[in-house]
Write a protein that holds these residues in place. Structure first.
Motif, PDB file in Angstrom:
ATOM      1  N   UNK A 152       0.842  -1.217   0.000  1.00  0.00           N
ATOM      2  CA  UNK A 152       0.000   0.000   0.000  1.00  0.00           C
ATOM      3  C   UNK A 152       0.868   1.254   0.000  1.00  0.00           C
ATOM      4  N   UNK A 153       1.926   1.250   0.830  1.00  0.00           N
ATOM      5  CA  UNK A 153       2.768   2.453   0.932  1.00  0.00           C
ATOM      6  C   UNK A 153       3.461   2.733  -0.401  1.00  0.00           C
ATOM      7  N   UNK A 154       4.001   1.674  -1.011  1.00  0.00           N
ATOM      8  CA  UNK A 154       4.702   1.900  -2.280  1.00  0.00           C
ATOM      9  C   UNK A 154       3.725   2.253  -3.399  1.00  0.00           C
ATOM     10  N   UNK A 155       2.573   1.604  -3.379  1.00  0.00           N
ATOM     11  CA  UNK A 155       1.529   1.864  -4.380  1.00  0.00           C
ATOM     12  C   UNK A 155       1.142   3.345  -4.339  1.00  0.00           C
ATOM     13  N   UNK A 156       0.939   3.843  -3.111  1.00  0.00           N
ATOM     14  CA  UNK A 156       0.529   5.251  -2.966  1.00  0.00           C
ATOM     15  C   UNK A 156       1.656   6.194  -3.390  1.00  0.00           C
ATOM     16  N   UNK A 157       2.914   5.815  -3.079  1.00  0.00           N
ATOM     17  CA  UNK A 157       4.045   6.624  -3.571  1.00  0.00           C
ATOM     18  C   UNK A 157       3.965   6.772  -5.087  1.00  0.00           C
ATOM     19  N   UNK A 158       3.706   5.648  -5.747  1.00  0.00           N
ATOM     20  CA  UNK A 158       3.697   5.679  -7.216  1.00  0.00           C
ATOM     21  C   UNK A 158       2.515   6.505  -7.723  1.00  0.00           C
ATOM     22  N   UNK A 159       1.336   6.266  -7.149  1.00  0.00           N
ATOM     23  CA  UNK A 159       0.148   7.001  -7.615  1.00  0.00           C
ATOM     24  C   UNK A 159       0.367   8.502  -7.430  1.00  0.00           C
ATOM     25  N   UNK A 160       0.854   8.893  -6.258  1.00  0.00           N
ATOM     26  CA  UNK A 160       1.034  10.338  -6.020  1.00  0.00           C
ATOM     27  C   UNK A 160       2.167  10.893  -6.878  1.00  0.00           C
ATOM     28  N   UNK A 161       3.173  10.048  -7.129  1.00  0.00           N
ATOM     29  CA  UNK A 161       4.241  10.466  -8.047  1.00  0.00           C
ATOM     30  C   UNK A 161       3.688  10.705  -9.442  1.00  0.00           C
ATOM     31  N   UNK A 162       2.819   9.802  -9.879  1.00  0.00           N
ATOM     32  CA  UNK A 162       2.230   9.964 -11.219  1.00  0.00           C
ATOM     33  C   UNK A 162       1.321  11.197 -11.275  1.00  0.00           C
ATOM     34  N   UNK A 163       0.607  11.443 -10.196  1.00  0.00           N
ATOM     35  CA  UNK A 163      -0.260  12.640 -10.173  1.00  0.00           C
ATOM     36  C   UNK A 163       0.560  13.929 -10.287  1.00  0.00           C
ATOM     37  N   UNK A 164       1.844  13.838  -9.937  1.00  0.00           N
ATOM     38  CA  UNK A 164       2.714  15.019 -10.069  1.00  0.00           C
ATOM     39  C   UNK A 164       3.404  15.086 -11.434  1.00  0.00           C
ATOM     40  N   UNK A 165       3.089  14.137 -12.338  1.00  0.00           N
ATOM     41  CA  UNK A 165       3.759  14.134 -13.655  1.00  0.00           C
ATOM     42  C   UNK A 165       3.652  15.493 -14.342  1.00  0.00           C
ATOM     43  N   UNK A 166       2.475  16.079 -14.215  1.00  0.00           N
ATOM     44  CA  UNK A 166       2.215  17.333 -14.918  1.00  0.00           C
ATOM     45  C   UNK A 166       2.235  18.494 -13.932  1.00  0.00           C
ATOM     46  N   UNK A 167       3.043  19.481 -14.202  1.00  0.00           N
ATOM     47  CA  UNK A 167       2.929  20.710 -13.405  1.00  0.00           C
ATOM     48  C   UNK A 167       1.680  21.462 -13.887  1.00  0.00           C
ATOM     49  N   UNK A 168       1.219  22.379 -13.055  1.00  0.00           N
ATOM     50  CA  UNK A 168      -0.048  23.055 -13.338  1.00  0.00           C
ATOM     51  C   UNK A 168      -0.054  23.801 -14.662  1.00  0.00           C
ATOM     52  N   UNK A 169       1.123  24.312 -15.065  1.00  0.00           N
ATOM     53  CA  UNK A 169       1.169  25.122 -16.286  1.00  0.00           C
ATOM     54  C   UNK A 169       1.803  24.370 -17.453  1.00  0.00           C
ATOM     55  N   UNK A 170       1.730  23.032 -17.427  1.00  0.00           N
ATOM     56  CA  UNK A 170       2.414  22.242 -18.470  1.00  0.00           C
ATOM     57  C   UNK A 170       1.748  22.387 -19.844  1.00  0.00           C
ATOM     58  N   UNK A 171       0.440  22.579 -19.859  1.00  0.00           N
ATOM     59  CA  UNK A 171      -0.232  22.690 -21.157  1.00  0.00           C
ATOM     60  C   UNK A 171      -0.215  24.152 -21.607  1.00  0.00           C
ATOM     61  N   UNK A 172       0.460  24.409 -22.708  1.00  0.00           N
ATOM     62  CA  UNK A 172       0.605  25.788 -23.205  1.00  0.00           C
ATOM     63  C   UNK A 172      -0.539  26.142 -24.158  1.00  0.00           C
ATOM     64  N   UNK A 173      -0.910  25.188 -24.983  1.00  0.00           N
ATOM     65  CA  UNK A 173      -1.956  25.466 -25.975  1.00  0.00           C
ATOM     66  C   UNK A 173      -1.580  26.638 -26.870  1.00  0.00           C
TER      67      UNK A 173
END
Ligand SMILES: Cc1cc2nc3c(=O)[nH]c(=O)nc-3n(C[C@H](O)[C@H](O)[C@H](O)COP(=O)(O)O)c2cc1C
Length: 450
Positions: A152-173
């Motif tokens: 569970x601990x490692x799973x959550x590390x990965x999920x939260x790591x993936x949720x940080x893949x994109x910074x808030x301003x990553x999409x420029x459009x």
């Protein structure tokens, strides 16, 4: 001592019933657990009552002895995505198991739900306590209790790591220059751990809540540590105020030990109220439920936290078979099984008495609106709870709770009169999550400046 904050309320969407008996009530539709109209009605009613969140439970294996709702119900993400479209404020908490999913899928599913709902998604992180689950997943061995929490601990590390893949301003459009994203703001996780190898990035942008909210319900030592370290909100199942207050103090102390603020972790006990217009009417409703319980059903219900142990093989009127039960409960749902063992021993109960007591929990929330509100206030003010997760004990109870109890709580200033935040994090008053890469860059910039 009066508290300055207000209590949080969740409602459990449990279709045809919360156990093996209440589904038999004539007013409960048999197909409630797979009837979208039923879910929609309850979700909108809870939202009318200004509830913080709806909760969808889950498990991944059944047998012909499973309870009616467990036997036949919607997959959590699917039903919550549909409910997101017919509600606008209430949070959506769904259960997925770390023992039988992949982190990439879970990260993507909850990120999608957070976008679809405009920032109302939460994941209830569970580890699955029934050995039989393994047979539905290519017979990989069911992990032992302590291993499940490591996963569970490692799973959550990965999920939260993936949720940080994109910074808030990553999409420029940026159509003029043909730049859809800023590649500097999109990050690869490259996780290599004991249980998972996940490269990333996640294929969906940063979500309205930055990251969906995390719920957990561990009650064993491993479970409490995991919850205190990682969860924003924690479910528990105390049988009285003293045990609730003990659990509350214990988990908050652990959270502080993990470097968190006590108020950033919300403790939310499961609550099974019987509300009536008068105390007598509520008492009659409780008795009505008791009359629907058969000893066979009570034995099945009892078996559940003991890894579906078959209690029908023992003499009903002999003392509760504690030794066999303890062996079965230890690797399964420790918190509930150990609580049952304790009350059976303390009160010297037979198997029949133990099963019936567990199947008809009367609790402290039986009465007219004032009496139920008094009990909730007492638990809240004594720091036994930051809020309550309401199970519907009988058909019509949600209606009565919203019509009668919520206004009393509001009049006492204990509960909101209207929604004042658009995200579940905002409603629960739990902190936001800064993107790790944005934070690191800001920190480096500050260091350079000064
Ligand atoms: C209110 C509440 C709701 C829960 N919902 C689920 C659920 O939907 N699915 C599940 O597998 N476990 C569920 N659990 C069980 C917990 O995830 C956990 O397994 C249980 O509390 C035992 O934890 P322990 O092994 O640390 O004692 C729930 C527990 C509580 C108190």
């Amino acid at each position: 001592m009066a508290r300055k904050d207000q209590m949080k309320l969740g409602f459990v969407l449990h279709g045809v019933g919360t156990n093996w008996s209440d589904w038999r009530h004539p007013a409960r539709p048999t197909d409630a657990s797979t009837d979208f109209a039923f879910y929609k009605y309850q979700a909108q009613l809870a939202e009318q009552g200004k509830f913080d969140f709806l909760f969808v439970s889950d498990s991944l294996s059944i047998s012909d002895k499973s309870s009616p709702h467990d036997l036949n119900r919607f997959e959590p993400i699917t039903i919550m995505s549909a409910l997101a479209a017919v509600t606008s404020h209430v949070g959506l908490v769904g259960t997925l198991s770390v023992s039988y999913f992949e982190p990439f899928n879970v990260a993507r599913q909850f990120a999608s739900l957070d976008h679809i709902s405009g920032g109302r998604a939460a994941w209830n992180v569970v580890t699955s306590w029934l050995d039989a689950t393994a047979a539905n997943f290519s017979d990989a061995p069911h992990p032992a209790h302590d291993v499940r929490y490591k996963i569970a601990a490692e799973f959550l590390d990965v999920v939260q790591g993936l949720w940080d893949s994109w910074e808030g301003d990553a999409i420029l459009g940026d159509k003029a220059n043909g730049r859809f994203i800023d590649p500097e703001r999109l990050h690869t996780l490259n996780h290599h751990g004991e249980f998972f190898n996940v490269k990333g990035p996640l294929n969906i942008k940063r979500t309205p809540q930055d990251q969906p909210v995390i719920f957990q319900a561990g009650a064993s030592e491993d479970g409490k540590n995991f919850a205190a370290a990682r969860a924003d909100a924690i479910f528990c199942n105390p049988d009285r105020l003293e045990t609730a207050a003990e659990y509350y103090a214990d988990v908050k102390t652990r959270a502080v030990g993990f470097g968190r603020r006590a108020e950033d972790v919300k403790i939310i006990p499961a609550t099974r109220p019987f509300v009536g217009r008068t105390d007598e009417e509520a008492e009659a409703k409780y008795q009505e439920l008791c009359e629907l319980v058969s000893i066979d059903n009570a034995l099945q219900l009892l078996g559940r936290p003991f890894n579906d142990h078959d209690f029908s093989v023992y003499d009903l009127d002999a003392p509760f078979p504690a030794e066999a039960a303890a062996a079965a409960g230890l690797g399964s749902n420790q918190s509930v099984s150990m609580r049952i063992l304790k009350f059976a021993k303390d009160d010297n109960l037979t198997l029949r008495q133990t099963a019936l007591r567990f199947a008809t929990p009367r609790g402290h929330f039986v009465g007219g609106p004032e009496k139920v509100a008094d009990a909730m206030q007492a638990w809240f003010e004594a720091h036994g709870a930051d809020g309550f997760m309401i199970f519907e004990t009988m058909p019509g109870q949600l209606e009565l709770f919203v019509e009668l109890v919520v206004p009393v709580l509001q009049a006492r200033g204990l509960f909101r009169r209207d929604y004042a935040a658009s995200t579940l994090r905002g409603l629960l008053e739990v902190p936001g999550v800064e993107n790790r890469y944005t934070a690191a860059r800001n920190k480096a910039r500050l260091a350079e400046q000064g």
